[in-house]
Structures are given as C-alpha cells and as structure tokens.
Design a protein around this motif. Structure first.
Motif, mmCIF file in Angstrom:
data_model
loop_
_atom_site.group_PDB
_atom_site.id
_atom_site.type_symbol
_atom_site.label_atom_id
_atom_site.label_comp_id
_atom_site.label_asym_id
_atom_site.label_seq_id
_atom_site.Cartn_x
_atom_site.Cartn_y
_atom_site.Cartn_z
ATOM 1 N N GLN A 51 0.824 -1.198 0.000
ATOM 2 C CA GLN A 51 0.000 0.000 0.000
ATOM 3 C C GLN A 51 0.864 1.257 0.000
ATOM 4 O O GLN A 51 0.338 2.375 0.056
ATOM 5 C CB GLN A 51 -0.913 0.005 1.230
ATOM 6 C CG GLN A 51 -1.891 -1.149 1.223
ATOM 7 C CD GLN A 51 -2.681 -1.269 2.497
ATOM 8 O OE1 GLN A 51 -3.892 -1.426 2.456
ATOM 9 N NE2 GLN A 51 -2.011 -1.216 3.621
ATOM 10 N N THR A 82 -13.719 -10.546 -1.395
ATOM 11 C CA THR A 82 -13.749 -9.103 -1.189
ATOM 12 C C THR A 82 -15.139 -8.666 -0.755
ATOM 13 O O THR A 82 -16.140 -9.188 -1.246
ATOM 14 C CB THR A 82 -13.413 -8.354 -2.502
ATOM 15 O OG1 THR A 82 -12.244 -8.916 -3.077
ATOM 16 C CG2 THR A 82 -13.212 -6.870 -2.248
ATOM 17 N N ASP A 83 -15.206 -7.706 0.168
ATOM 18 C CA ASP A 83 -16.463 -7.081 0.571
ATOM 19 C C ASP A 83 -16.194 -5.601 0.784
ATOM 20 O O ASP A 83 -15.746 -5.172 1.846
ATOM 21 C CB ASP A 83 -17.000 -7.731 1.851
ATOM 22 C CG ASP A 83 -18.274 -7.075 2.361
ATOM 23 O OD1 ASP A 83 -18.786 -6.156 1.678
ATOM 24 O OD2 ASP A 83 -18.760 -7.459 3.436
ATOM 25 N N GLY A 84 -16.472 -4.803 -0.258
ATOM 26 C CA GLY A 84 -16.167 -3.379 -0.212
ATOM 27 C C GLY A 84 -16.995 -2.585 0.763
ATOM 28 O O GLY A 84 -16.709 -1.397 0.983
ATOM 29 N N SER A 85 -17.998 -3.215 1.405
ATOM 30 C CA SER A 85 -18.774 -2.477 2.407
ATOM 31 C C SER A 85 -17.920 -2.089 3.607
ATOM 32 O O SER A 85 -18.284 -1.209 4.385
ATOM 33 C CB SER A 85 -19.971 -3.310 2.873
ATOM 34 O OG SER A 85 -19.545 -4.442 3.619
ATOM 35 N N ALA A 97 -14.820 -0.872 3.318
ATOM 36 C CA ALA A 97 -13.719 -0.010 2.869
ATOM 37 C C ALA A 97 -13.462 1.159 3.809
ATOM 38 O O ALA A 97 -12.314 1.545 4.045
ATOM 39 C CB ALA A 97 -14.012 0.498 1.463
ATOM 40 N N LYS A 98 -14.522 1.734 4.374
ATOM 41 C CA LYS A 98 -14.377 2.941 5.190
ATOM 42 C C LYS A 98 -13.823 2.663 6.583
ATOM 43 O O LYS A 98 -13.520 3.609 7.327
ATOM 44 C CB LYS A 98 -15.729 3.630 5.319
ATOM 45 C CG LYS A 98 -16.786 2.783 6.020
ATOM 46 C CD LYS A 98 -18.141 3.464 6.017
ATOM 47 C CE LYS A 98 -19.214 2.577 6.649
ATOM 48 N NZ LYS A 98 -20.548 3.224 6.603
ATOM 49 N N PHE A 157 -8.932 3.064 6.481
ATOM 50 C CA PHE A 157 -9.094 4.028 5.418
ATOM 51 C C PHE A 157 -8.071 5.156 5.536
ATOM 52 O O PHE A 157 -7.894 5.728 6.610
ATOM 53 C CB PHE A 157 -10.523 4.601 5.532
ATOM 54 C CG PHE A 157 -11.003 5.444 4.385
ATOM 55 C CD1 PHE A 157 -10.537 5.269 3.096
ATOM 56 C CD2 PHE A 157 -11.952 6.431 4.620
ATOM 57 C CE1 PHE A 157 -11.006 6.037 2.047
ATOM 58 C CE2 PHE A 157 -12.438 7.215 3.582
ATOM 59 C CZ PHE A 157 -11.961 7.020 2.293
ATOM 60 N N GLY A 188 -10.138 -3.394 3.120
ATOM 61 C CA GLY A 188 -10.841 -3.673 1.871
ATOM 62 C C GLY A 188 -12.366 -3.686 1.957
ATOM 63 O O GLY A 188 -12.994 -2.952 1.257
ATOM 64 N N TRP A 189 -13.033 -4.557 2.746
ATOM 65 C CA TRP A 189 -12.505 -5.791 3.303
ATOM 66 C C TRP A 189 -11.974 -6.702 2.193
ATOM 67 O O TRP A 189 -12.588 -6.816 1.123
ATOM 68 C CB TRP A 189 -13.557 -6.565 4.070
ATOM 69 C CG TRP A 189 -14.278 -5.856 5.158
ATOM 70 C CD1 TRP A 189 -15.626 -5.734 5.282
ATOM 71 C CD2 TRP A 189 -13.736 -5.234 6.334
ATOM 72 N NE1 TRP A 189 -15.975 -5.090 6.441
ATOM 73 C CE2 TRP A 189 -14.830 -4.759 7.109
ATOM 74 C CE3 TRP A 189 -12.453 -5.023 6.817
ATOM 75 C CZ2 TRP A 189 -14.666 -4.098 8.325
ATOM 76 C CZ3 TRP A 189 -12.301 -4.360 8.026
ATOM 77 C CH2 TRP A 189 -13.387 -3.911 8.765
ATOM 78 N N SER A 190 -10.891 -7.388 2.462
ATOM 79 C CA SER A 190 -10.291 -8.297 1.499
ATOM 80 C C SER A 190 -9.697 -9.461 2.267
ATOM 81 O O SER A 190 -9.199 -9.291 3.382
ATOM 82 C CB SER A 190 -9.196 -7.565 0.713
ATOM 83 O OG SER A 190 -8.523 -8.430 -0.168
#
Length: 360
Positions: A87, A188-191, A193-194, A197, A330-332
C-alpha cells in the motif's frame, strides 16, 4: 473465488525489518507503564520496528530479494516475473515494480507490476505469481510484500500507534512439474472499505492545494485525511465473522483437515483476535502461529515475516503443509494451502547499514 495451481513450488522466504526499535513499555510519552502493559497483553505487541526516512517499503523488499536470490543461487536474469505487493508505492507513477526490476537486474523480458493490497496482499500476490507461472513461459517469480504502515499514523493516535510496524519480504516461486497443488480462496467485501481508510492521496482526494499557498483549514484537513483511520470495533467484528469460515473453507477446498496442517500462519493483526480465531476453528496452539510481540502488525509482510522469524528450522526435516491467510483492509481476504519444501531456510535480517534507497 477458488483456485488450484498445479506445477509451481514455493522455493524460499526472506524478510527484512528496520533496525530502529520502539516500545511503549520503555517510552511512556503516550502511555503510562500500566497502560502499556495492558495493551501488550491485549494486542500482543511489546515493540515495533520503524523505518526511517528516506527509506520506503520497496527498500526493505529489495534488501530481502537480494538476500533471497543469494540464498537460492538464482541469477537475477533467470527471474521472469516480479510482483510488488504494498500500500506504500514510492511514486504515483511509474509502478514501483519497474524501478525494482532495474535495481535487482532482472531481464527486460520480465513482467513487473504492483498490487496495492494490504493485509490480504501476500495471499493474493503469491496466488497471482503461481497462476502466471503455471500459464506462461515464465519459470521463476519473486513476490515482494511489504509496508511502512507506521508512517500513516497520527502521533497522538493511541488506538493505532502501538499496533503497526514496518517490514518487507521476498517470496520465490518456481515451475516444478512434481510440485503438489496450491489451493487458494480469495474474496472481497467493499462495504468495509471505510473502516480501514486513508482518504487523501489518490486522485479522488488529491494532495494538491486548491489555492496557493495552502490555507490553514486545508492544511488541517489534508493532515487528518492523509492519516490512517481504523475502526477497531468493526475490524474485530469482520475478523471474527469472516476469518474462521475462510480457514475452514480453505481446508475443505484443499481436501485436508486440521490434523493434516502442520502450521497455520495467519496475518498478524492482533493477538486477542487471533486467539479468538484459533479457538473458533479448534486449532492446536502449537500449530497456530502468533508472532506479533517483536514487530507488531506489518500488513502485507506479516505472514512471510512470521515464517522467517519463527519457522527458520521448521522445514529442515522435510516438506510441511501450511495454511497461510491474510484478511483486513478492503474488506479483502485470501488463504493458501500449500505443501512447502524442500526449501532454503526462511531467514530474517535487518536492513543493512548504508543500503542505498531505491531511486528512478
């Protein structure tokens, strides 16, 4: 997503950490001694390694790669693929992998690219390298995973400062028709992401002033938005909800049980969380590696770092089956089940004195 890679073998691991150590058990500027000891008992971190400027994650990864190439006696010209997982890219462009290719002396026929993943990055990068080796003319690959996460933290953030440290790693893979399959599960679960961050720095919220010079208000906003925001409660909930099923699914996908796994090596996120995960899947503590005390959470480097720090002699008496998993930002998430060995001894080293920083 599930995948099986045939005919590729993991040949070596090497990790590099900075020489500079920091411990809140000794430095009471932010925590009292009592608070620091309670923190250590919870998160499992006694000290961290901090990378000084002007060095970056790439420098630790290059040092790891150079050492691993020597251990393997590989000519850099024989490496066909380089993946830099981090990152913490050196530049907005070009990709850091291109600069590393030149520094390591890899051939211009090599494919080199960056993967900007964090906690799950080692699993993703290793799966990608194995898949590309299995489906091309390439024979050898290097996966360089590392982050200098401590640089993202606010100096007054009591929630994140004790947790994150810096490290880099190199993992070597090679085509081998006799190699047992590598099983991978990725998701992956972009919910989420915040919840882990860093808002500013990309093109959507660019670190370029709207006026010259920057206003005091803009300075304050950019300073805040360019630092890590971590919602610990949400991270904990995600981890306990998603990681035990990930580990079970990975074993089912590989057709193995806990009794068949010689060692589970999870992303070193937080000792309390890892203890909960271990208990949820019923793993033997002796076969579930928790290794945060000396280094903290090192993001994409944490799995190979734990292997290098604790499993240096583990493969001496023959191949071992490992379940390696990463999860978080991510969630990743991603998990690999691989039989590893014969292999050069995984090795941990400190950044050498006088190591030149990576430059274009």
């Amino acid at each position: 997503m599930k995948a099986i890679v045939e005919g590729v073998r993991i040949k070596g691991f090497r990790a590099v950490v900075p020489k500079e150590r920091h411990s809140y058990l000794e430095d009471h500027s932010l925590f009292t001694e009592e608070e620091a000891r309670k923190l250590q008992a919870t998160i499992g971190v006694a000290e961290r390694r901090l990378l000084p400027r002007p060095y970056m994650a790439s420098d630790m990864c290059v040092a790891a790669a150079e050492g691993l190439l020597r251990q393997l006696d590989w000519d850099p010209a024989s490496v066909d693929l380089l993946i830099f997982v981090s990152q913490d890219a050196d530049y907005v462009l070009p990709v850091t992998a291109a600069v590393i290719q030149r520094r390591l002396g890899l051939p211009t026929t090599a494919a080199a690219f960056d993967v900007p993943l964090g906690c799950s990055g080692f699993a993703y990068g290793t799966w990608m390298a194995a898949r590309l080796l299995g489906g091309s003319t390439a024979r050898r690959a290097l996966v360089l995973a590392g982050d200098n996460s401590a640089r993202w933290l606010r100096p007054d953030d009591r929630a994140t400062l004790p947790l994150f440290g810096d490290a880099g790693s190199a993992t070597a893979l090679e085509v081998d028709p006799e190699a047992p399959p590598i099983h991978a599960i990725l998701g992956t679960d972009g919910s989420g992401a915040k919840h882990i961050f860093v808002k500013a720095g990309g093109k959507r919220d660019c670190l370029i002033p709207n006026e010259e010079p920057w206003s005091a208000e803009e300075h304050q906003r950019l300073y805040r938005d360019a630092r890590l925001h971590l919602n610990g409660a949400e991270v904990f909930t995600f981890t306990l909800r998603s990681v035990p099923p990930l580990l079970r699914d990975a074993m089912e996908h590989a057709g193995v049980t806990l009794d068949d796994i010689d060692m589970i090596v999870p992303h070193q996120a937080n000792r309390m969380m890892l203890d909960h995960i271990r208990k949820k899947i019923g793993a033997d503590p002796a076969r579930f590696l928790i290794d945060m005390e000396k280094f903290g959470n090192t993001s994409s480097a944490s799995v190979p770092l734990a292997i290098c720090h604790r499993l240096g002699d583990f493969f001496a008496d023959g191949p071992k089956k490992l379940l390696m998993a990463g999860f978080g930002v991510g969630w990743s998430w991603g998990a690999l089940v691989a039989e590893i060995g014969p292999i050069v001894a995984p090795t941990l080293a400190e950044m050498p004195d006088g190591f030149p920083p990576l430059e274009v």
